[in-house]
Design an enzyme around this catalytic site. Sequence first.
Site, PDB file in Angstrom:
ATOM      1  CE  LYS A  37      -2.329   1.711   3.645  1.00 12.44           C
ATOM      2  NZ  LYS A  37      -2.099   3.162   3.575  1.00 12.44           N
ATOM      3  CG  ASP A  64      -4.628   4.692   1.798  1.00  7.75           C
ATOM      4  OD1 ASP A  64      -5.696   5.311   1.650  1.00  7.75           O
ATOM      5  OD2 ASP A  64      -4.144   4.441   2.919  1.00  7.75           O
ATOM      6  CE  LYS A  66      -6.913   7.183   4.502  1.00  7.39           C
ATOM      7  NZ  LYS A  66      -5.532   6.700   4.296  1.00  7.39           N
ATOM      8  CG  ASP A  69     -11.217  18.531  -4.826  1.00  3.81           C
ATOM      9  OD1 ASP A  69     -12.105  19.401  -4.763  1.00  3.81           O
ATOM     10  OD2 ASP A  69     -10.036  18.804  -5.105  1.00  3.81           O
ATOM     11  CB  THR A 129      -8.755   2.573  11.881  1.00  2.27           C
ATOM     12  OG1 THR A 129      -7.710   2.948  10.980  1.00  2.27           O
ATOM     13  CG2 THR A 129      -9.620   1.544  11.203  1.00  2.27           C
ATOM     14  NE  ARG A 221       1.769   3.181  12.798  1.00  2.00           N
ATOM     15  CZ  ARG A 221       0.950   4.066  13.369  1.00  2.00           C
ATOM     16  NH1 ARG A 221       1.444   5.035  14.121  1.00  2.00           N
ATOM     17  NH2 ARG A 221      -0.354   3.968  13.191  1.00  2.00           N
TER      18      ARG A 221
HETATM   19  O1  C5P Z   1       0.827   1.600  10.849  1.00  2.00           O
HETATM   20  P1  C5P Z   1      -0.611   1.192  10.746  1.00  2.00           P
HETATM   21  O2  C5P Z   1      -0.818  -0.312  10.722  1.00  2.00           O
HETATM   22  O3  C5P Z   1      -1.483   1.890  11.760  1.00  2.00           O
HETATM   23  O4  C5P Z   1      -1.033   1.733   9.311  1.00  2.00           O
HETATM   24  C1  C5P Z   1      -2.361   1.698   8.855  1.00  2.00           C
HETATM   25  C2  C5P Z   1      -2.401   2.228   7.455  1.00  2.00           C
HETATM   26  O5  C5P Z   1      -3.752   2.217   7.008  1.00  2.00           O
HETATM   27  C3  C5P Z   1      -1.901   3.656   7.300  1.00  2.00           C
HETATM   28  O6  C5P Z   1      -1.183   3.702   6.068  1.00  2.00           O
HETATM   29  C4  C5P Z   1      -3.168   4.488   7.178  1.00  2.00           C
HETATM   30  O7  C5P Z   1      -3.024   5.566   6.279  1.00  2.00           O
HETATM   31  C5  C5P Z   1      -4.159   3.502   6.584  1.00  2.00           C
HETATM   32  N1  C5P Z   1      -5.571   3.754   6.876  1.00  2.00           N
HETATM   33  C6  C5P Z   1      -6.081   3.781   8.164  1.00  2.00           C
HETATM   34  N2  C5P Z   1      -7.427   3.992   8.380  1.00  2.00           N
HETATM   35  C7  C5P Z   1      -8.246   4.173   7.340  1.00  2.00           C
HETATM   36  C8  C5P Z   1      -7.731   4.141   6.022  1.00  2.00           C
HETATM   37  C9  C5P Z   1      -6.379   3.915   5.838  1.00  2.00           C
HETATM   38  O8  C5P Z   1      -5.344   3.590   9.123  1.00  2.00           O
HETATM   39  N3  C5P Z   1      -9.544   4.316   7.523  1.00  2.00           N
END
Ligand code: C5P
Length: 243
Positions: A37, A64, A66, A69, A129, A221
């Site tokens: 991603k 991703d 997002k 607009d 999230t 992460r």
């Molecule tokens: O590091 P972590 O596991 O928290 O990363 C989650 C990834 O998912 C990040 O790249 C974040 O931009 C993405 N994301 C998110 N919540 C959303 C959509 C995308 O955490 N609703």
Amino acid sequence: MNASEAAARVMVALDKPDAAEALRVAEALRPFGCWVKVGLELFYAVGPDIVRECRRLGFRIFLDLKLHDIPNQVKGAARSLARLGVDMINVHAAGGTEMMRAAAQGAAEGAEAAGRSAPPLIVAVTQLTSTTREMMNGEIGIPGEVEDTVLRYARLAKKAGLHGVVASPLEAAAIKRAFGRDFLAVTPGIRPAGHEAGDQRRIASPLEALRAGADFLVVGRPVAAAPDPAAALEQILKEMTEA
Ligand code: C5P
């Protein structure tokens, strides 16, 4: 589910500040057959070249960015992104059905212009999230439970003809129940045991997410920032194969 089936449902977020770091992680994950991603940090730093590099390594790519607009802009943006040959893109459902339809139309045009056999999957972000009920009610100004908003936005996404939504694993079961198994639930907020939540609030383990019906698990992460990303991914796949 075997390990390669599990890997095909994991999207590792290459949330890195430059191409060298992102590609170091990607190279380590290449043997598994997972998705990568590419998000805002990396894309704004490196641009479309990172997509070409990841494609060259053989990855399927969720770009991703997002989009949110006016419909005409989102249509053009989706057209540009589809031309890059990515496999999934996303928009904010908060932009409304007209904007989401415009995204689908732009993506179809872009894929056709690039000679791709199919446009990328398009999913809609419902509520991030990292958003808690308190934030949603008190700051964003949407009353009620997070799950109700997620389901309402998912209904809009389905009406607009999108392929699914991005939501937390905690809402995946309700989404599948309401919209059917073909409507994709892409779930970030995945935290294997022993990993810190960081800024994420609505989280679950890989196995919990799968059991809730998530189609794709977005993991950032816990893999990308691990000292040994391959070993971290392997551990997650091992947990998933128990499903
Ligand atoms: O590091 P972590 O596991 O928290 O990363 C989650 C990834 O998912 C990040 O790249 C974040 O931009 C993405 N994301 C998110 N919540 C959303 C959509 C995308 O955490 N609703």
